[in-house]
Design a protein around this motif. Sequence first.
Motif, PDB file in Angstrom:
ATOM      1  N   GLN A 151      69.136  21.105   2.513  1.00 45.65           N
ATOM      2  CA  GLN A 151      68.029  21.572   3.329  1.00 45.65           C
ATOM      3  C   GLN A 151      66.893  20.546   3.308  1.00 45.65           C
ATOM      4  O   GLN A 151      66.615  19.934   2.279  1.00 45.65           O
ATOM      5  CB  GLN A 151      67.532  22.926   2.822  1.00 45.65           C
ATOM      6  N   PRO A 152      66.203  20.370   4.432  1.00 51.43           N
ATOM      7  CA  PRO A 152      65.235  19.278   4.545  1.00 51.43           C
ATOM      8  C   PRO A 152      64.040  19.364   3.607  1.00 51.43           C
ATOM      9  O   PRO A 152      63.473  18.330   3.247  1.00 51.43           O
ATOM     10  CB  PRO A 152      64.789  19.337   6.013  1.00 51.43           C
ATOM     11  N   ARG A 153      63.663  20.556   3.186  1.00 47.80           N
ATOM     12  CA  ARG A 153      62.492  20.663   2.310  1.00 47.80           C
ATOM     13  C   ARG A 153      62.882  20.853   0.842  1.00 47.80           C
ATOM     14  O   ARG A 153      62.020  21.097  -0.002  1.00 47.80           O
ATOM     15  CB  ARG A 153      61.547  21.768   2.789  1.00 47.80           C
ATOM     16  N   VAL A 154      64.159  20.736   0.547  1.00 43.43           N
ATOM     17  CA  VAL A 154      64.599  20.636  -0.840  1.00 43.43           C
ATOM     18  C   VAL A 154      64.618  19.154  -1.172  1.00 43.43           C
ATOM     19  O   VAL A 154      65.444  18.403  -0.661  1.00 43.43           O
ATOM     20  CB  VAL A 154      65.980  21.273  -1.044  1.00 43.43           C
ATOM     21  N   VAL A 193      52.804  21.980  -3.933  1.00 48.46           N
ATOM     22  CA  VAL A 193      53.545  22.160  -5.179  1.00 48.46           C
ATOM     23  C   VAL A 193      55.020  21.871  -4.941  1.00 48.46           C
ATOM     24  O   VAL A 193      55.529  22.019  -3.833  1.00 48.46           O
ATOM     25  CB  VAL A 193      53.395  23.588  -5.751  1.00 48.46           C
ATOM     26  N   VAL A 194      55.698  21.463  -6.008  1.00 49.95           N
ATOM     27  CA  VAL A 194      57.155  21.417  -6.020  1.00 49.95           C
ATOM     28  C   VAL A 194      57.617  22.605  -6.854  1.00 49.95           C
ATOM     29  O   VAL A 194      57.363  22.673  -8.059  1.00 49.95           O
ATOM     30  CB  VAL A 194      57.688  20.101  -6.596  1.00 49.95           C
ATOM     31  N   GLN A 195      58.229  23.559  -6.195  1.00 43.29           N
ATOM     32  CA  GLN A 195      58.701  24.797  -6.796  1.00 43.29           C
ATOM     33  C   GLN A 195      60.120  24.585  -7.300  1.00 43.29           C
ATOM     34  O   GLN A 195      61.010  24.249  -6.535  1.00 43.29           O
ATOM     35  CB  GLN A 195      58.633  25.927  -5.773  1.00 43.29           C
ATOM     36  N   ALA A 196      60.322  24.769  -8.620  1.00 41.83           N
ATOM     37  CA  ALA A 196      61.598  24.418  -9.248  1.00 41.83           C
ATOM     38  C   ALA A 196      62.427  25.645  -9.589  1.00 41.83           C
ATOM     39  O   ALA A 196      61.920  26.632 -10.130  1.00 41.83           O
ATOM     40  CB  ALA A 196      61.345  23.604 -10.509  1.00 41.83           C
ATOM     41  N   GLY A 197      63.719  25.554  -9.318  1.00 43.24           N
ATOM     42  CA  GLY A 197      64.661  26.601  -9.687  1.00 43.24           C
ATOM     43  C   GLY A 197      65.367  26.277 -10.988  1.00 43.24           C
ATOM     44  O   GLY A 197      65.353  25.136 -11.455  1.00 43.24           O
ATOM     45  N   VAL A 221      54.779  23.746   0.165  1.00 44.81           N
ATOM     46  CA  VAL A 221      55.799  23.837  -0.879  1.00 44.81           C
ATOM     47  C   VAL A 221      56.979  22.929  -0.553  1.00 44.81           C
ATOM     48  O   VAL A 221      57.479  22.920   0.573  1.00 44.81           O
ATOM     49  CB  VAL A 221      56.315  25.288  -1.033  1.00 44.81           C
ATOM     50  N   LEU A 222      57.421  22.168  -1.545  1.00 45.45           N
ATOM     51  CA  LEU A 222      58.728  21.528  -1.545  1.00 45.45           C
ATOM     52  C   LEU A 222      59.531  22.163  -2.673  1.00 45.45           C
ATOM     53  O   LEU A 222      58.956  22.731  -3.597  1.00 45.45           O
ATOM     54  CB  LEU A 222      58.611  20.019  -1.759  1.00 45.45           C
ATOM     55  N   SER A 224      63.375  29.264  -4.321  1.00 46.13           N
ATOM     56  CA  SER A 224      62.587  28.042  -4.171  1.00 46.13           C
ATOM     57  C   SER A 224      62.799  27.410  -2.805  1.00 46.13           C
ATOM     58  O   SER A 224      61.839  26.984  -2.143  1.00 46.13           O
ATOM     59  CB  SER A 224      62.956  27.046  -5.279  1.00 46.13           C
ATOM     60  N   ALA A 225      64.057  27.344  -2.376  1.00 48.07           N
ATOM     61  CA  ALA A 225      64.343  26.777  -1.057  1.00 48.07           C
ATOM     62  C   ALA A 225      63.711  27.618   0.045  1.00 48.07           C
ATOM     63  O   ALA A 225      63.180  27.074   1.031  1.00 48.07           O
ATOM     64  CB  ALA A 225      65.850  26.668  -0.857  1.00 48.07           C
ATOM     65  N   GLU A 226      63.746  28.932  -0.091  1.00 48.63           N
ATOM     66  CA  GLU A 226      63.137  29.808   0.914  1.00 48.63           C
ATOM     67  C   GLU A 226      61.619  29.653   0.926  1.00 48.63           C
ATOM     68  O   GLU A 226      60.997  29.677   1.997  1.00 48.63           O
ATOM     69  CB  GLU A 226      63.523  31.258   0.637  1.00 48.63           C
ATOM     70  N   ALA A 227      61.028  29.489  -0.251  1.00 52.30           N
ATOM     71  CA  ALA A 227      59.580  29.287  -0.325  1.00 52.30           C
ATOM     72  C   ALA A 227      59.185  28.004   0.387  1.00 52.30           C
ATOM     73  O   ALA A 227      58.188  27.967   1.130  1.00 52.30           O
ATOM     74  CB  ALA A 227      59.128  29.252  -1.786  1.00 52.30           C
TER      75      ALA A 227
END
Length: 291
Positions: A118-121, A62-66, A85-86, A75-78
Amino acid sequence: MSGYIRERHNDGSRDVRWPALPEPLPVAVYDNHCHLEISDGDEPRTLGEQLDLAASVGVIGVVQAGGDVESSVWSAEAAASDPRVLAAVAIHPNEAPAYAAEGRLDEALGVIDELAAQPRVRAIGETGLDFFRTGEEGLAAQHESFEAHIALAKKHGIAMQIHDRDAHDAVLETLARVGAPDRTVFHCFSGDEAMARTCADAGYYLSFAGNVTFKNAQNLRDALAVTPRERILVETDAPFLTPTPHRGRPNAPYLVPVTLRFMAAELGIGLDELCAQVAANTLTAYGSFDA
């Protein structure tokens, strides 16, 4: 991660039972926009539980959106905590006027800038314009925020997820005037066939949510029909926009198959073909979940 940062408002009129698991998909896909920081349902589920259920039916990421500082940090922590998760981070257009009124918009945008490194954002979002909920007094802040987010997506070389509500012309004009990021996604596309053609010609992605299944959403089905296959994405916008026949009940990434089956039938193509295309499009837009 298991802690939620807000609960979905419920006035008691909704059916808050979770829908049953759908039949698994033949090819694995991704939910490219959801809000799992929001608690919903008669039995709230942790992030891990949501992702496990999704994986069991073929939704493997999933792409978790803020939409504000707090949910963007979440979202970034997830994304940092789970490889499924991205993250997308932004100040939602309906939040921008409040930050501006408090003199904190620049500060908030600074946090988004830091998170985007951050790399996964992998996306700036959701950002854009909303003329439905924000009055005339808040439009200047919305425009300022939107253009700042566009600049951040370009700075970090990541995608951008657009929130566009009752603001089609203004959003398209802004993108044309300042220049869109290389990978621009219209989250929960809400336009018509003509707008879909305009977006496709510009190279934008159109992301379809559960409302494409709604009886009164012929404009979305018309838009889907003319969208090039390589520009189609799918999302839940969970916990909102639950697809028919579960409309109004809690939504979650595990319900992506309901929407995809409907879309495949509308397009007259095989479900496996659509799944493979949408999965490839997602990875093109956001990059690998394994990186």
